[in-house]
Design a protein around this motif. Structure first.
Motif, PDB file in Angstrom:
ATOM      1  N   LYS A  52      18.856  71.784  30.798  1.00  0.00           N
ATOM      2  CA  LYS A  52      20.085  71.921  30.011  1.00  0.00           C
ATOM      3  C   LYS A  52      21.317  71.780  30.893  1.00  0.00           C
ATOM      4  CE  LYS A  52      20.502  75.099  26.902  1.00  0.00           C
ATOM      5  NZ  LYS A  52      20.488  76.428  26.218  1.00  0.00           N
ATOM      6  N   LEU A  53      21.279  72.389  32.078  1.00  0.00           N
ATOM      7  CA  LEU A  53      22.413  72.284  32.995  1.00  0.00           C
ATOM      8  C   LEU A  53      22.588  70.844  33.465  1.00  0.00           C
ATOM      9  CD1 LEU A  53      24.672  73.587  34.628  1.00  0.00           C
ATOM     10  CD2 LEU A  53      22.992  74.123  36.407  1.00  0.00           C
ATOM     11  N   THR A  54      21.478  70.156  33.739  1.00  0.00           N
ATOM     12  CA  THR A  54      21.545  68.760  34.177  1.00  0.00           C
ATOM     13  C   THR A  54      22.205  67.891  33.120  1.00  0.00           C
ATOM     14  OG1 THR A  54      19.496  69.051  35.449  1.00  0.00           O
ATOM     15  CG2 THR A  54      20.182  66.792  34.976  1.00  0.00           C
ATOM     16  N   ARG A  55      21.812  68.079  31.868  1.00  0.00           N
ATOM     17  CA  ARG A  55      22.403  67.298  30.777  1.00  0.00           C
ATOM     18  C   ARG A  55      23.891  67.597  30.618  1.00  0.00           C
ATOM     19  NH1 ARG A  55      17.409  68.415  26.584  1.00  0.00           N
ATOM     20  NH2 ARG A  55      16.056  66.679  27.253  1.00  0.00           N
ATOM     21  N   LEU A  56      24.249  68.869  30.799  1.00  0.00           N
ATOM     22  CA  LEU A  56      25.652  69.253  30.694  1.00  0.00           C
ATOM     23  C   LEU A  56      26.482  68.579  31.780  1.00  0.00           C
ATOM     24  CD1 LEU A  56      27.960  70.950  29.519  1.00  0.00           C
ATOM     25  CD2 LEU A  56      27.213  72.834  30.996  1.00  0.00           C
ATOM     26  N   ILE A  57      25.995  68.625  33.020  1.00  0.00           N
ATOM     27  CA  ILE A  57      26.736  67.999  34.127  1.00  0.00           C
ATOM     28  C   ILE A  57      26.793  66.490  33.938  1.00  0.00           C
ATOM     29  CG2 ILE A  57      26.915  67.748  36.629  1.00  0.00           C
ATOM     30  CD1 ILE A  57      25.227  70.253  36.931  1.00  0.00           C
ATOM     31  N   GLN A  58      25.709  65.912  33.413  1.00  0.00           N
ATOM     32  CA  GLN A  58      25.698  64.472  33.153  1.00  0.00           C
ATOM     33  C   GLN A  58      26.788  64.093  32.156  1.00  0.00           C
ATOM     34  OE1 GLN A  58      21.947  63.044  31.704  1.00  0.00           O
ATOM     35  NE2 GLN A  58      22.563  60.898  31.737  1.00  0.00           N
ATOM     36  N   LYS A  59      26.938  64.881  31.097  1.00  0.00           N
ATOM     37  CA  LYS A  59      27.987  64.631  30.112  1.00  0.00           C
ATOM     38  C   LYS A  59      29.364  64.789  30.755  1.00  0.00           C
ATOM     39  CE  LYS A  59      29.784  66.288  25.663  1.00  0.00           C
ATOM     40  NZ  LYS A  59      31.153  66.506  26.195  1.00  0.00           N
ATOM     41  N   GLU A  60      29.523  65.817  31.562  1.00  0.00           N
ATOM     42  CA  GLU A  60      30.801  66.048  32.229  1.00  0.00           C
ATOM     43  C   GLU A  60      31.118  64.938  33.225  1.00  0.00           C
ATOM     44  OE1 GLU A  60      30.940  70.947  32.004  1.00  0.00           O
ATOM     45  OE2 GLU A  60      30.231  69.955  33.825  1.00  0.00           O
ATOM     46  N   SER A  61      30.080  64.384  33.850  1.00  0.00           N
ATOM     47  CA  SER A  61      30.304  63.301  34.808  1.00  0.00           C
ATOM     48  C   SER A  61      30.811  62.042  34.101  1.00  0.00           C
ATOM     49  CB  SER A  61      29.021  63.002  35.586  1.00  0.00           C
ATOM     50  OG  SER A  61      28.038  62.410  34.757  1.00  0.00           O
ATOM     51  N   SER A 143      27.121  71.271  40.490  1.00  0.00           N
ATOM     52  CA  SER A 143      26.041  70.601  41.223  1.00  0.00           C
ATOM     53  C   SER A 143      25.409  71.537  42.252  1.00  0.00           C
ATOM     54  CB  SER A 143      26.574  69.348  41.908  1.00  0.00           C
ATOM     55  OG  SER A 143      27.082  68.442  40.953  1.00  0.00           O
ATOM     56  N   LYS A 144      26.240  72.365  42.883  1.00  0.00           N
ATOM     57  CA  LYS A 144      25.714  73.347  43.829  1.00  0.00           C
ATOM     58  C   LYS A 144      24.791  74.336  43.103  1.00  0.00           C
ATOM     59  CE  LYS A 144      29.796  73.205  46.820  1.00  0.00           C
ATOM     60  NZ  LYS A 144      30.995  73.946  47.295  1.00  0.00           N
ATOM     61  N   TYR A 145      25.202  74.744  41.918  1.00  0.00           N
ATOM     62  CA  TYR A 145      24.402  75.683  41.132  1.00  0.00           C
ATOM     63  C   TYR A 145      23.101  75.032  40.682  1.00  0.00           C
ATOM     64  CZ  TYR A 145      23.168  79.076  37.524  1.00  0.00           C
ATOM     65  OH  TYR A 145      22.512  80.005  36.761  1.00  0.00           O
ATOM     66  N   LEU A 146      23.174  73.763  40.275  1.00  0.00           N
ATOM     67  CA  LEU A 146      21.961  73.040  39.880  1.00  0.00           C
ATOM     68  C   LEU A 146      20.988  72.921  41.046  1.00  0.00           C
ATOM     69  CD1 LEU A 146      20.360  71.390  37.823  1.00  0.00           C
ATOM     70  CD2 LEU A 146      21.695  69.374  38.497  1.00  0.00           C
ATOM     71  N   ALA A 147      21.504  72.612  42.232  1.00  0.00           N
ATOM     72  CA  ALA A 147      20.652  72.530  43.420  1.00  0.00           C
ATOM     73  C   ALA A 147      20.005  73.875  43.719  1.00  0.00           C
ATOM     74  CB  ALA A 147      21.466  72.054  44.628  1.00  0.00           C
ATOM     75  N   ALA A 148      20.755  74.962  43.512  1.00  0.00           N
ATOM     76  CA  ALA A 148      20.201  76.305  43.732  1.00  0.00           C
ATOM     77  C   ALA A 148      19.077  76.600  42.744  1.00  0.00           C
ATOM     78  CB  ALA A 148      21.309  77.349  43.606  1.00  0.00           C
ATOM     79  N   LEU A 197      21.869  61.963  37.894  1.00  0.00           N
ATOM     80  CA  LEU A 197      21.642  63.003  36.891  1.00  0.00           C
ATOM     81  C   LEU A 197      20.739  62.508  35.769  1.00  0.00           C
ATOM     82  CD1 LEU A 197      25.229  64.506  36.665  1.00  0.00           C
ATOM     83  CD2 LEU A 197      23.224  65.559  37.731  1.00  0.00           C
ATOM     84  N   SER A 198      20.895  61.248  35.392  1.00  0.00           N
ATOM     85  CA  SER A 198      20.025  60.665  34.372  1.00  0.00           C
ATOM     86  C   SER A 198      18.575  60.651  34.860  1.00  0.00           C
ATOM     87  CB  SER A 198      20.492  59.251  34.036  1.00  0.00           C
ATOM     88  OG  SER A 198      19.630  58.644  33.093  1.00  0.00           O
ATOM     89  N   ASN A 199      18.383  60.285  36.126  1.00  0.00           N
ATOM     90  CA  ASN A 199      17.034  60.267  36.704  1.00  0.00           C
ATOM     91  C   ASN A 199      16.467  61.679  36.837  1.00  0.00           C
ATOM     92  OD1 ASN A 199      17.165  57.466  36.945  1.00  0.00           O
ATOM     93  ND2 ASN A 199      17.961  57.553  39.044  1.00  0.00           N
ATOM     94  N   VAL A 200      17.312  62.630  37.227  1.00  0.00           N
ATOM     95  CA  VAL A 200      16.873  64.021  37.349  1.00  0.00           C
ATOM     96  C   VAL A 200      16.429  64.560  35.990  1.00  0.00           C
ATOM     97  CG1 VAL A 200      17.634  66.384  37.834  1.00  0.00           C
ATOM     98  CG2 VAL A 200      18.265  64.539  39.389  1.00  0.00           C
ATOM     99  N   SER A 201      17.206  64.263  34.961  1.00  0.00           N
ATOM    100  CA  SER A 201      16.870  64.712  33.609  1.00  0.00           C
ATOM    101  C   SER A 201      15.505  64.179  33.187  1.00  0.00           C
ATOM    102  CB  SER A 201      17.959  64.251  32.639  1.00  0.00           C
ATOM    103  OG  SER A 201      17.660  64.677  31.324  1.00  0.00           O
ATOM    104  N   SER A 202      15.268  62.912  33.457  1.00  0.00           N
ATOM    105  CA  SER A 202      13.980  62.307  33.106  1.00  0.00           C
ATOM    106  C   SER A 202      12.831  62.946  33.882  1.00  0.00           C
ATOM    107  CB  SER A 202      14.029  60.798  33.386  1.00  0.00           C
ATOM    108  OG  SER A 202      12.779  60.191  33.134  1.00  0.00           O
ATOM    109  N   GLU A 203      13.039  63.189  35.174  1.00  0.00           N
ATOM    110  CA  GLU A 203      11.989  63.784  36.004  1.00  0.00           C
ATOM    111  C   GLU A 203      11.697  65.225  35.588  1.00  0.00           C
ATOM    112  OE1 GLU A 203      10.042  62.427  38.048  1.00  0.00           O
ATOM    113  OE2 GLU A 203      11.012  60.498  38.411  1.00  0.00           O
ATOM    114  N   LEU A 204      12.728  65.982  35.221  1.00  0.00           N
ATOM    115  CA  LEU A 204      12.528  67.367  34.808  1.00  0.00           C
ATOM    116  C   LEU A 204      11.726  67.444  33.513  1.00  0.00           C
ATOM    117  CD1 LEU A 204      15.997  69.003  35.595  1.00  0.00           C
ATOM    118  CD2 LEU A 204      13.857  69.275  36.859  1.00  0.00           C
TER     119      LEU A 204
END
Length: 224
Positions: A52-61, A143-148, A197-204
């Motif tokens: 969910k966080l990845t998708r949110l950051i992707q939209k914000e990006s 992004s720092k929070y997502l990495a954490a 982020l698109s690739n991360v979302s798919s992998e997750l």
């Protein structure tokens, strides 16, 4: 006392012990199932939160790229189309789930110094109240929070194995650039990060279906 009486007394003594053992075994199986269900739920919940966080950051990006282009003046639409080197690769590598998780984490980390460089460059080009500067800070913090979160998920699966450092070390930042090169660099960084982020979302999504369901199947086999 004959042997028949002794045998009956022995059976009477053993019956409570057998009943107690059966109860203990049932409690152990039930406890195992409860722990397994909790772990599977935690696996799915953790990945769902990260997704969910990845998708949110992707939209914000996506919104940030629009803000970036709007703030760069003339020829802004051409900035992201220029090809440059030195920007991290957005593609996730690895075959095993552990390798993919490490790749996601290291890629997210690799972009952080580039965000910082873009912010520094745009500070010289924008007013202090520019929404672009606020947007860059916001996406960088998320992004720092997502990495954490990725790191925590990795540690929950492999508690005794720290995430290894990138083999080639951190991504090198570009040398000094003129204003046009700075504008191109910033746009390419943001565009490439959106692709990551698109690739991360798919992998997750794949990891959630593969790992959490696999753990459910393994636990079911252990309990049968």
């Amino acid at each position: 006392m004959n042997g028949h009486v002794k045998s009956m007394q022995f059976q009477l003594c053993m019956e409570p012990a057998t009943t107690l053992l059966s109860l203990l075994l049932l409690m152990a199986v039930d406890s195992t199932r409860t722990v397994a269900a909790s772990r599977n739920q935690q696996c799915g919940s953790s990945l769902q939160q990260t997704l969910k966080l990845t998708r949110l950051i992707q939209k914000e990006s996506v919104d940030l790229i629009k803000t970036y282009k709007a703030s760069q003046g003339e020829m802004s639409e051409l900035l992201c189309k220029v090809s440059i080197t030195g920007v991290p690769d957005p593609n996730i590598s690895g075959l095993e789930p552990s390798e993919k998780i490490v790749s996601i984490y290291t890629h997210l980390q690799a972009f952080l110094p580039h965000f910082k460089r873009v912010y520094e460059q745009q500070t010289d080009l924008q007013s202090p109240a520019s929404p672009l500067l606020a947007g860059l800070t916001h996406v960088s913090d998320r992004s720092k929070y997502l990495a954490a979160l990725i790191n925590l998920f990795y540690q929950s699966l492999f508690p005794n194995v720290p995430i290894p450092e990138p083999a080639g070390g951190p991504t090198a930042l570009p040398p000094p650039q003129n204003v046009f090169q700075q504008k191109v660099y910033g746009c390419v960084v943001l565009k490439t990060y959106k692709e990551l982020l698109s690739n991360v979302s798919s992998e997750l999504r794949t990891l959630k279906n593969r790992m959490c369901r696999k753990r459910i199947q393994i636990n079911r086999l252990r309990m049968t």
